[in-house]
Design an enzyme around this catalytic site. Structure first.
Site, PDB file in Angstrom:
ATOM      1  N   ASP A 204      -1.129  -6.466  -0.058  1.00 31.13           N
ATOM      2  CA  ASP A 204      -1.108  -5.730   1.210  1.00 31.13           C
ATOM      3  C   ASP A 204      -2.521  -5.224   1.526  1.00 31.13           C
ATOM      4  OD1 ASP A 204       0.250  -4.678   3.334  1.00 31.13           O
ATOM      5  OD2 ASP A 204       1.194  -3.039   2.214  1.00 31.13           O
TER       6      ASP A 204
ATOM      7  N   GLU B  32      -1.032  -5.473   9.082  1.00 30.18           N
ATOM      8  CA  GLU B  32      -0.203  -4.827  10.109  1.00 30.18           C
ATOM      9  C   GLU B  32      -0.804  -5.068  11.498  1.00 30.18           C
ATOM     10  OE1 GLU B  32       0.489  -0.687   9.221  1.00 30.18           O
ATOM     11  OE2 GLU B  32       1.128  -1.121   7.166  1.00 30.18           O
TER      12      GLU B  32
ATOM     13  N   ASP C 149       0.836  -1.209   0.000  1.00 27.46           N
ATOM     14  CA  ASP C 149       0.000   0.000   0.000  1.00 27.46           C
ATOM     15  C   ASP C 149       0.869   1.257   0.000  1.00 27.46           C
ATOM     16  OD1 ASP C 149       0.905  -0.086   2.609  1.00 27.46           O
ATOM     17  OD2 ASP C 149      -1.081   0.068   3.535  1.00 27.46           O
ATOM     18  N   SER C 150       2.206   1.067  -0.011  1.00 29.83           N
ATOM     19  CA  SER C 150       3.110   2.200  -0.245  1.00 29.83           C
ATOM     20  C   SER C 150       2.832   2.834  -1.600  1.00 29.83           C
ATOM     21  CB  SER C 150       4.578   1.745  -0.167  1.00 29.83           C
ATOM     22  OG  SER C 150       4.800   0.625  -0.998  1.00 29.83           O
TER      23      SER C 150
ATOM     24  N   LYS D  91      -0.908  -9.570   3.431  1.00 27.42           N
ATOM     25  CA  LYS D  91      -0.143  -9.020   4.563  1.00 27.42           C
ATOM     26  C   LYS D  91      -1.038  -8.069   5.344  1.00 27.42           C
ATOM     27  CE  LYS D  91       3.259  -5.783   4.063  1.00 27.42           C
ATOM     28  NZ  LYS D  91       2.737  -4.700   4.921  1.00 27.42           N
TER      29      LYS D  91
ATOM     30  N   GLU E 161       9.708  -4.035  10.373  1.00 25.90           N
ATOM     31  CA  GLU E 161      10.138  -2.758   9.802  1.00 25.90           C
ATOM     32  C   GLU E 161      10.731  -1.849  10.877  1.00 25.90           C
ATOM     33  OE1 GLU E 161       7.165  -0.922   7.318  1.00 25.90           O
ATOM     34  OE2 GLU E 161       8.338   0.917   7.076  1.00 25.90           O
TER      35      GLU E 161
HETATM   36  O1  KIV Z   1       3.563  -1.154   1.552  1.00 28.35           O
HETATM   37  C1  KIV Z   1       4.767  -1.431   1.635  1.00 28.35           C
HETATM   38  O2  KIV Z   1       5.587  -1.061   0.795  1.00 28.35           O
HETATM   39  C2  KIV Z   1       5.205  -2.228   2.764  1.00 28.35           C
HETATM   40  C3  KIV Z   1       6.677  -2.402   2.965  1.00 28.35           C
HETATM   41  C4  KIV Z   1       7.228  -1.174   3.569  1.00 28.35           C
HETATM   42  C5  KIV Z   1       7.014  -3.596   3.768  1.00 28.35           C
HETATM   43  O3  KIV Z   1       4.421  -2.679   3.535  1.00 28.35           O
END
Ligand code: KIV
Length: 260
Positions: A82, A113, A42-43, A111, A179
């Site tokens: 994510d 958090e 989600d970056s 993934k 992280e």
């Molecule tokens: O969204 C992302 O890029 C991430 C990484 C920083 C692990 O979760």
């Protein structure tokens, strides 16, 4: 690619090279240059959409990018989707519906958090056939409570992270991203867990390393200090990606300059 193939690489002593990936062209390039895992992170809210945080990214957008990456990778890499902010925290059922969209889009794993608070959700997903990667340490979706600061530097926080990591594994998580935490703590977690650990700003002891694509290509205005510009002197995007993969596999990334 499915999880057993990744685990075989680890058993053979290989480190896993992981990059964020948001479209089909880069997925093809990464597959051709030996990246093991593509993380549709989600970056992309920051790197692709220009937001200041990951919070505005929607489930629809993540599914769209996951489909594109899956088409480009064409089964040659392991693909993690994510879960974006607000798509999984409300209940295990909400997380299942969001995760099912990722799996249908071509992800091999999702993934999420969070530690103890996510344990019930992880168990719920895993029991229903969805492989889960946990994410501990700096949690970008919690930026409004923690800021973008290195985490678990104090003993109490470090002990909590160790408990969270064990609880996620016990709930069935099959991978863990850590992280911005101290190298020594990441090493302890990696030794204590049976599942692979993937570090970002967490030192060299993790089973794999993940970086944000735009950081390694020198496209980020203020890249995090734990990243490295692999485009410098590479001459092509393919060489830059290959440089990252080689550096991870040979252990030259992360170097001592990236330790905490
Ligand atoms: O969204 C992302 O890029 C991430 C990484 C920083 C692990 O979760």
């Amino acid at each position: 690619m499915f999880l057993p193939q990744l685990l075989t690489r680890l058993e053979q002593g290989e480190k896993l090279a992981v990059l964020t990936c948001y479209d089909a062209s880069f997925a093809r390039l990464m597959a051709a240059n030996g990246v093991d895992i593509l993380l549709v992170g989600d970056s992309l809210g920051m790197t692709v959409q220009g937001h200041a945080t990951t919070l505005p990214v929607s489930l629809e957008q993540m599914v769209y990018h996951t489909e594109a990456v899956a088409r480009g990778a064409a089964g040659r890499c392991f693909l993690i989707g994510d879960l974006p902010f607000g798509s999984y925290q409300a209940s295990p059922e909400q997380a299942f519906h969001a995760s099912a969209r990722f799996m249908a889009a071509g992800a091999n794993m999702v993934k999420l958090e969070g530690g103890a608070v996510m344990v019930e959700t992880v168990r719920f997903l895993v029991d229903r056939g969805i492989p889960v990667c946990g994410h501990l340490g700096l949690l970008p979706q919690s930026v409004n409570t923690t800021g973008y600061r290195a985490q678990a530097r104090e003993a109490a926080q470090a002990e909590q992270l160790l408990r969270d990591a064990a609880a996620l594994q016990d709930a069935g998580a099959q991978m863990l991203v850590m992280e911005s935490i101290p190298s020594a703590l990441a090493e302890t977690v990696t030794r204590q867990l049976a599942i692979p650990t993937i570090g970002i700003g967490a030192g060299p002891a993790c089973d794999g390393q993940v970086l944000v694509l735009h950081d390694i290509l020198g496209l980020t205005e203020k890249p995090p200090r734990f990243s490295r510009n692999f485009m410098d002197g590479a001459g092509s995007l393919g060489n830059a990606v290959q440089g990252f993969v080689t550096a991870v596999k040979t252990g030259s990334f992360p170097g001592p300059e990236h330790g905490f």
